[in-house]
Motif scaffolding. Structure first.
Motif, PDB file in Angstrom:
ATOM      1  N   LEU A  59       0.832  -1.206   0.000  1.00  0.00           N
ATOM      2  CA  LEU A  59       0.000   0.000   0.000  1.00  0.00           C
ATOM      3  C   LEU A  59       0.864   1.252   0.000  1.00  0.00           C
ATOM      4  O   LEU A  59       0.519   2.260  -0.621  1.00  0.00           O
ATOM      5  N   THR A  60       2.004   1.199   0.696  1.00  0.00           N
ATOM      6  CA  THR A  60       2.932   2.333   0.674  1.00  0.00           C
ATOM      7  C   THR A  60       3.439   2.570  -0.744  1.00  0.00           C
ATOM      8  O   THR A  60       3.474   3.710  -1.234  1.00  0.00           O
ATOM      9  N   ILE A  61       3.811   1.484  -1.421  1.00  0.00           N
ATOM     10  CA  ILE A  61       4.251   1.583  -2.811  1.00  0.00           C
ATOM     11  C   ILE A  61       3.129   2.130  -3.683  1.00  0.00           C
ATOM     12  O   ILE A  61       3.346   2.972  -4.566  1.00  0.00           O
ATOM     13  N   ASP A  62       1.916   1.648  -3.431  1.00  0.00           N
ATOM     14  CA  ASP A  62       0.746   2.073  -4.200  1.00  0.00           C
ATOM     15  C   ASP A  62       0.499   3.574  -4.044  1.00  0.00           C
ATOM     16  O   ASP A  62       0.208   4.274  -5.021  1.00  0.00           O
ATOM     17  N   ILE A  63       0.626   4.069  -2.811  1.00  0.00           N
ATOM     18  CA  ILE A  63       0.398   5.491  -2.548  1.00  0.00           C
ATOM     19  C   ILE A  63       1.487   6.343  -3.196  1.00  0.00           C
ATOM     20  O   ILE A  63       1.199   7.397  -3.786  1.00  0.00           O
ATOM     21  N   ILE A  64       2.737   5.884  -3.110  1.00  0.00           N
ATOM     22  CA  ILE A  64       3.830   6.605  -3.764  1.00  0.00           C
ATOM     23  C   ILE A  64       3.586   6.669  -5.271  1.00  0.00           C
ATOM     24  O   ILE A  64       3.732   7.715  -5.911  1.00  0.00           O
ATOM     25  N   SER A  65       3.193   5.525  -5.835  1.00  0.00           N
ATOM     26  CA  SER A  65       2.893   5.459  -7.270  1.00  0.00           C
ATOM     27  C   SER A  65       1.764   6.414  -7.629  1.00  0.00           C
ATOM     28  O   SER A  65       1.805   7.085  -8.666  1.00  0.00           O
ATOM     29  N   LEU A  66       0.757   6.482  -6.763  1.00  0.00           N
ATOM     30  CA  LEU A  66      -0.381   7.372  -6.999  1.00  0.00           C
ATOM     31  C   LEU A  66       0.063   8.827  -7.082  1.00  0.00           C
ATOM     32  O   LEU A  66      -0.318   9.558  -8.006  1.00  0.00           O
ATOM     33  N   PHE A  67       0.893   9.253  -6.142  1.00  0.00           N
ATOM     34  CA  PHE A  67       1.353  10.648  -6.127  1.00  0.00           C
ATOM     35  C   PHE A  67       2.261  10.956  -7.316  1.00  0.00           C
ATOM     36  O   PHE A  67       2.196  12.055  -7.889  1.00  0.00           O
ATOM     37  N   VAL A  68       3.102   9.996  -7.686  1.00  0.00           N
ATOM     38  CA  VAL A  68       3.983  10.201  -8.843  1.00  0.00           C
ATOM     39  C   VAL A  68       3.157  10.344 -10.114  1.00  0.00           C
ATOM     40  O   VAL A  68       3.386  11.253 -10.926  1.00  0.00           O
ATOM     41  N   GLN A  69       2.173   9.455 -10.294  1.00  0.00           N
ATOM     42  CA  GLN A  69       1.321   9.527 -11.473  1.00  0.00           C
ATOM     43  C   GLN A  69       0.482  10.807 -11.486  1.00  0.00           C
ATOM     44  O   GLN A  69       0.291  11.428 -12.532  1.00  0.00           O
TER      45      GLN A  69
END
Length: 306
Positions: A135-145
Motif C-alpha cells: 500500500l505504501t508503494i501504491d500510494i507513492i505510485s499514486l502521487f507520482v502519477q
C-alpha cells in the motif's frame, strides 16, 4: 470549413466529426456512456456490499476507484460534445490514470487478510506486511502519477508535457513492478498452501486452521470461500497487470505517439480490464468471502483498519 478545404481531412474523421487535438480522435459517445453507466452501477453495488458486511476498507479502495472511473468516462463523453474543450480532457487523463491505483490496493489488503486466515506459515511475508509495504508503494505510485498527469494535461509546451508523461510513466512502471512481485508472492502462497509446503514451522493456531480447511473440522464453506478468493485475486491481478503493461507501452510511445492516439486500444486495454476487475470483485466480493473465514482464530475483523 468544408470538405474542399485542404485542412479538412486533418481536422475531421472519416464520418465528418471534428477530431479533438488533445485525443487525436473524437471519443465515442456510446462507449463513454456505456462505461460511465457500468462503472456507476458496479460502484453502487460495491457500496451496498461493503456497508452490508462492514468492510470499511473497501470505501477508500474499490469504491474510490469506481468513483474515479465514473468521472473519467463521463469526461470522455463530455469531450465528445466539446472536443476543443481542454477541461474534460484533463479530468479524464487524471481520473483514468489514477483510479485503478486504489483498486490495486484492495487486492493487497485482501491477500494479506486471506493469508492471516488460511495459514501464515505458507506466506513469504507476514500477512500485515502486504498492506503496509504494497500500500505504501501504491500510494507513492499514486502521487507520482498524479504529479506527472497534472504537468502533462492541458500543457501546450511539448517539452513540458513530455516531462510530465515521463514522470507518469515512472509511476506506472513502479506500480507494475510492485504488482509483478505481488503476483509472484500470491502464486507462491497458493502453490505452497495447496501442496502443504509451509515456509515456517507450523504452530498450534495454524494447525487448527489447516484442520478446518482440510475438512476435518467441517470447514467446507471455508474451502469454497478460500477458492473463490484465490480465483478473484489471480484474475484481478492479471487484468490490472495487462492494463499496467498497456499504459507503460502507451506512455513509452510518447504523448503524441500512435498508441495514445488510437481509441480502440484504450477501450480494450484500459476500460475493459478495469471494469472486469470491478465486476470480478462484485461477483467474488472480498468483504463477504473474508467474512466467511472470520470464525478462524486469529482472523482480522473486517472493520479493522489494519
Amino acid at each position: 470549413m468544408n470538405s474542399t478545404d485542404p485542412n479538412y481531412s486533418n481536422d475531421h474523421d472519416s464520418s465528418g466529426h471534428l477530431i479533438s487535438p488533445d485525443y487525436g480522435y473524437l471519443p465515442i459517445r456510446s462507449v463513454s456512456l456505456m462505461f460511465t453507466i457500468l462503472f456507476a452501477l458496479s460502484t453502487a453495488v460495491h457500496l451496498w456490499q461493503a456497508l452490508r458486511v462492514r468492510a470499511w476498507w473497501l470505501l477508500f479502495t474499490v469504491i474510490l476507484a469506481g468513483g474515479g472511473e465514473v468521472a473519467g468516462w463521463y469526461a470522455r463523453e463530455w469531450s465528445h460534445d466539446q472536443p476543443l474543450n481542454d477541461t474534460p480532457f484533463t479530468i479524464q487523463i487524471l481520473a483514468l490514470i489514477l483510479s485503478p491505483t486504489p483498486l490495486v490496493g484492495a487486492l493487497f489488503i485482501t491477500f494479506g487478510r486471506m493469508a492471516t486466515r488460511l495459514g501464515q506459515r505458507y506466506s513469504r511475508l507476514r500477512p500485515r506486511l502486504y498492506s503496509r509495504i504494497f500500500l505504501t508503494i501504491d500510494i507513492i505510485s499514486l502521487f507520482v502519477q498524479a504529479g506527472g498527469g497534472s504537468i502533462s494535461s492541458g500543457n501546450n509546451n511539448v517539452k513540458v508535457a513530455q516531462i510530465g508523461s515521463d514522470i507518469t510513466l515512472g509511476g506506472i512502471i513502479f506500480q507494475l513492478v510492485a504488482l509483478t512481485i505481488f503476483a509472484a508472492l500470491l502464486v507462491e502462497y497458493l502453490v505452497r498452501r495447496n501442496r502443504d509446503h509451509p515456509i515456517r514451522r507450523q504452530n498450534v493456531d495454524d494447525s487448527e486452521r489447516a484442520a478446518m480447511l482440510s475438512g476435518r473440522l467441517g470447514g467446507r464453506s471455508v474451502q469454497i470461500a478460500a477458492k473463490r478468493l484465490a480465483i478473484m485475486l489471480c484474475v484481478s491481478t492479471t487484468l490490472l497487470g495487462i492494463r499496467a503493461i498497456y499504459r507503460t507501452i502507451e506512455l513509452s510511445d510518447g504523448w503524441n505517439g500512435k498508441i495514445i492516439k488510437t481509441q480502440w486500444l484504450f477501450i480494450v486495454f484500459d476500460g475493459v480490464p478495469v471494469f472486469s476487475t470491478m465486476l470480478m470483485l462484485n461477483i467474488f466480493h472480498p468483504g463477504s468471502l473474508l467474512k466467511s473465514l472470520e470464525p478462524l482464530e486469529g482472523a482480522i475483523p473486517l472493520d479493522s483498519k489494519a
